[in-house]
Design an enzyme around this catalytic site. Structure first.
Site, short mmCIF file in Angstrom:
data_model
loop_
_atom_site.label_atom_id
_atom_site.label_comp_id
_atom_site.label_asym_id
_atom_site.label_seq_id
_atom_site.Cartn_x
_atom_site.Cartn_y
_atom_site.Cartn_z
N ASN A 157 28.60 38.07 53.05
CA ASN A 157 28.08 38.67 51.81
C ASN A 157 28.09 40.27 51.65
O ASN A 157 28.17 40.55 50.66
CB ASN A 157 26.61 38.26 51.50
CG ASN A 157 25.71 38.34 52.83
OD1 ASN A 157 26.21 38.68 54.05
ND2 ASN A 157 24.50 38.35 52.35
N GLY A 233 24.36 35.76 60.16
CA GLY A 233 24.97 34.61 59.34
C GLY A 233 23.82 33.83 59.10
O GLY A 233 22.63 33.89 59.29
N SER A 234 24.25 32.38 58.94
CA SER A 234 23.08 31.45 58.91
C SER A 234 22.44 31.06 60.17
O SER A 234 23.12 31.16 61.28
CB SER A 234 23.92 30.15 58.15
OG SER A 234 24.98 29.62 59.01
N GLU A 253 20.92 38.00 63.10
CA GLU A 253 20.30 38.70 61.85
C GLU A 253 20.68 37.30 60.89
O GLU A 253 21.70 37.22 60.54
CB GLU A 253 20.97 39.82 61.64
CG GLU A 253 20.74 41.04 62.35
CD GLU A 253 19.33 41.44 62.27
OE1 GLU A 253 18.65 41.34 61.25
OE2 GLU A 253 19.17 42.22 63.35
N LEU A 254 19.53 36.48 60.53
CA LEU A 254 19.72 35.16 60.03
C LEU A 254 19.25 35.38 58.50
O LEU A 254 18.93 36.28 57.89
CB LEU A 254 19.49 34.07 60.98
CG LEU A 254 19.55 34.11 62.27
CD1 LEU A 254 19.10 33.01 63.02
CD2 LEU A 254 21.28 34.20 62.55
N CYS A 287 20.80 38.24 52.23
CA CYS A 287 19.81 37.78 52.96
C CYS A 287 18.28 37.94 52.59
O CYS A 287 17.49 37.08 53.05
CB CYS A 287 19.99 38.07 54.36
SG CYS A 287 20.24 40.01 54.63
N GLU A 381 16.52 28.26 52.53
CA GLU A 381 17.43 29.50 51.87
C GLU A 381 18.31 29.13 50.70
O GLU A 381 19.31 28.32 50.80
CB GLU A 381 18.25 30.16 52.84
CG GLU A 381 19.00 31.56 52.36
CD GLU A 381 19.60 32.20 53.46
OE1 GLU A 381 20.15 31.42 54.36
OE2 GLU A 381 19.65 33.36 53.50
P1 NAP Z 1 27.88 31.47 58.30
O1 NAP Z 1 28.38 30.40 57.73
O2 NAP Z 1 26.90 31.25 59.45
O3 NAP Z 1 29.14 32.50 58.93
C1 NAP Z 1 28.77 33.79 59.88
C2 NAP Z 1 30.08 33.91 60.56
O4 NAP Z 1 29.85 33.07 61.70
C3 NAP Z 1 31.38 34.00 59.94
O5 NAP Z 1 32.13 34.67 60.65
C4 NAP Z 1 31.75 32.23 60.43
O6 NAP Z 1 33.04 32.23 60.52
C5 NAP Z 1 31.07 32.40 61.81
N1 NAP Z 1 30.90 31.25 62.23
C6 NAP Z 1 30.95 29.74 61.67
N2 NAP Z 1 30.92 28.71 62.77
C7 NAP Z 1 30.84 29.46 63.94
C8 NAP Z 1 30.61 29.03 65.24
N3 NAP Z 1 30.59 27.82 65.56
N4 NAP Z 1 30.52 29.76 66.17
C9 NAP Z 1 30.67 30.92 66.14
N5 NAP Z 1 30.68 31.84 64.83
C10 NAP Z 1 30.84 30.72 63.91
O7 NAP Z 1 27.29 32.56 57.47
P2 NAP Z 1 27.68 33.17 55.84
O8 NAP Z 1 27.58 31.96 55.08
O9 NAP Z 1 29.10 33.77 56.38
O10 NAP Z 1 26.43 34.03 55.47
C11 NAP Z 1 25.41 33.80 54.79
C12 NAP Z 1 24.20 33.66 55.80
O11 NAP Z 1 24.06 34.94 56.72
C13 NAP Z 1 22.94 33.48 55.15
O12 NAP Z 1 22.25 32.71 55.89
C14 NAP Z 1 22.21 34.98 55.02
O13 NAP Z 1 20.82 35.00 54.85
C15 NAP Z 1 22.80 35.41 56.27
N6 NAP Z 1 22.78 37.01 56.43
C16 NAP Z 1 21.63 37.41 57.03
C17 NAP Z 1 21.46 38.94 57.08
C18 NAP Z 1 20.70 39.60 57.81
O14 NAP Z 1 20.84 40.85 58.22
N7 NAP Z 1 19.47 39.00 58.30
C19 NAP Z 1 22.59 39.81 56.43
C20 NAP Z 1 23.52 39.14 55.58
C21 NAP Z 1 23.45 37.62 55.67
P3 NAP Z 1 33.63 31.41 59.16
O15 NAP Z 1 33.68 32.06 58.03
O16 NAP Z 1 35.39 31.36 59.75
O17 NAP Z 1 33.23 30.27 59.10
#
Ligand code: NAP
Length: 479
Positions: A157, A233-234, A253-254, A287, A381
């Site tokens: 994002n 990420g998530s 950071e979730l 997020c 979320e």
């Molecule tokens: P995501 O699906 O959790 O992916 C995040 C990263 O993790 C991607 O690079 C993903 O790779 C990787 N990943 C997936 N499966 C994995 C595994 N088994 N082991 C290690 N890494 C793995 O999240 P997203 O959809 O990209 O982002 C949205 C989420 O991020 C939301 O929940 C949002 O709230 C959160 N977020 C939080 C913040 C904060 O600062 N708190 C800021 C921004 C976003 P792939 O893309 O290859 O699957």
């Protein structure tokens, strides 16, 4: 537009650009057209990157602070020169409206500038050991040392600024980084690697390995040379990788279902546009996106009318069109998921004030009223252009709703009453409380992070550097 229609990328390992053994096509979330060919790193590629990072760590550790700062300043300068190109990359691969993408590039420049500044102030302290009997005649001081190889895993994002929040402090504190960007947004990461190389970052200090989270992420998280995993990420993925990380440091950071509380007696004019921006900027895929609004009953009707009217004026369309406010969600399956969540809320008694329908992959900005707490659009979320507005009889009641959540990233409270503001600041269970603002506020040097399932640890350059360094104590015995 300067962006080439199709970019074929290479892995960036140990200062070399290497072909992947396998490639996947990258599609635009808005138009569905192919915009890139992206290498899939294998476990062996990850191994090479980590070994090279491990080899480079000694050199980085010894690099003087002013040299690390100069490289980071150069990154900021080069990014400024290629500002428009950077914004177009984000707009294309993330489907982020170009005006919002420009905002992200501006912030990314700030983040590298803050990193350059913080590189010069990584201090320790001296300790009066003679405060304890037996501690006389000893000089004690602390230093902060780099941890070693940092694995950075980033989401789609904010593909440029959230990479900067990991690469910036890692370089500032002398740590090599292996970066695994989200599969949907690898172009921003490769773009930054090219800029970092030109900025003078030494070979081995940064590696970019694109590929499946389950393959690349897993190989990084379990590698013995990796000393820290910094993940954004998530919650599901974050919690899973923390369970595998053993004794490595882990920053998470979730996600969140952020809320704002609106007390009676507050002027609505300025606030409505802030709230609309907080709910719908980048299609709600932020997020700290504003997902829940709790409004005092005395001003509820007025607030809803004005909010819905302002929402109706948002322009939907192509992310590359400068007049677009809301574009496509990151994937068609997300549109379907959120529409199901909206239907669920309606079956449970909620009303749709506006929105709910889709045009292609664009989900129209949606405002829901009277949403039960147990509806997914409230308690999970949404990460979509959906916001609920519920009526409350007091700020205290609203605080209970806000705290009744598995998440706790940031929360906002609009009130004219200082006592109400201070009580809210004390009782809200979140990482950051914003008085007279929405939760959707971040500048890049503030401590940023959550409690509960919103994560552990803090980013914001100075705070990220604390996480990326180890405190060492030195004692000189003069007896
Ligand atoms: P995501 O699906 O959790 O992916 C995040 C990263 O993790 C991607 O690079 C993903 O790779 C990787 N990943 C997936 N499966 C994995 C595994 N088994 N082991 C290690 N890494 C793995 O999240 P997203 O959809 O990209 O982002 C949205 C989420 O991020 C939301 O929940 C949002 O709230 C959160 N977020 C939080 C913040 C904060 O600062 N708190 C800021 C921004 C976003 P792939 O893309 O290859 O699957």
């Amino acid at each position: 537009m300067t962006l080439k229609p199709i970019q074929k990328e290479k892995l960036y390992i140990d200062g070399e650009w290497i072909n992947g053994q396998e490639y996947v096509q990258l599609y635009s979330p808005y138009s569905g057209e192919v915009i890139g060919e992206i290498p899939l790193a294998s476990a062996e590629d990850v191994e090479k990157a980590v070994q090279a990072a491990e080899k480079a760590k000694g050199r980085l550790r010894k690099m003087p602070a002013h040299e690390r700062a100069t490289i980071l300043e150069n990154i900021a300068r080069l990014l400024q020169q290629r500002f428009e190109e950077a914004a177009e990359i984000i707009a294309k691969e993330a489907g982020k409206p170009i005006s919002t993408a420009r905002g992200e590039v501006a912030r990314t420049i700030q983040t590298y500038k803050f990193a350059a500044e913080e590189a010069k102030r990584i201090y320790g302290e001296t300790l009066p050991l003679d405060a304890a009997p037996g501690g006389e005649n000893r000089i004690a001081y602390t230093v902060r040392e780099p941890l070693g190889v940092v694995a950075a895993i980033t989401p789609f994002n904010f593909p440029m600024n959230l990479v900067a929040h990991k690469v910036g402090p890692a370089i500032a504190s002398g740590n090599p980084v292996v970066l695994k960007p989200a599969s949907q947004t690898p172009l921003s990461a490769y773009f930054i690697a090219k800029i970092a190389e030109e900025a003078g970052l030494p070979k081995g200090a940064l590696h970019v390995v694109t590929g499946k989270g389950s393959v690349v992420g897993d190989a990084l998280v379990t590698h013995p040379h990796v000393k820290m995993v910094t993940f954004t990420g998530s919650p599901a993925v974050g919690i899973g990788l923390r369970n595998k990380a053993g004794l490595k440091k882990v920053t998470l950071e979730l996600g969140s279902n952020s809320a704002v509380i609106v007390d009676e007696g507050v002027p609505l004019e300025k606030m409505i546009s802030r709230c609309v921006t907080g709910a719908f900027a980048y299609q709600g895929q932020v997020c700290i996106s504003l997902q829940r609004i709790y409004v005092h009953e005395n001003i509820y009707e007025d607030f809803v009318d004005k909010f819905v009217e302002a929402t109706s004026k948002l322009k939907l369309g192509d992310s590359m069109d400068p007049s677009t406010d809301v574009s496509a969600l990151i994937s068609p399956s997300d549109v379907e998921r959120v529409q199901e969540w909206i239907q669920e809320a309606v079956h449970q008694g909620a009303k749709v004030a506006i929105g709910g329908e889709r045009t292609g992959n664009i989900l129209h900005p949606t405002v829901l009223l009277d949403v039960p707490n147990e509806s997914k659009v409230s308690c999970q979320e949404a990460f979509a252009p959906v916001v609920l507005i519920n009526k409350v009889s007091s700020v205290e009641e609203a605080i209970q709703y806000v705290n009744n959540s598995q998440f706790g990233l940031q929360a906002g409270v609009y009130t004219e009453n200082i006592h109400t503001a201070l009580d809210a600041a004390e009782t809200l269970e979140v990482g950051g409380v914003l008085i007279n603002d929405i939760p959707t506020f971040r500048v890049d040097h503030m401590p940023y992070g959550g409690v509960k399932e919103s994560g552990t640890g803090r980013e914001g350059i100075k705070y990220a550097i604390e996480e990326m360094t180890e405190l060492k104590l030195v004692i000189i015995n003069r007896n």
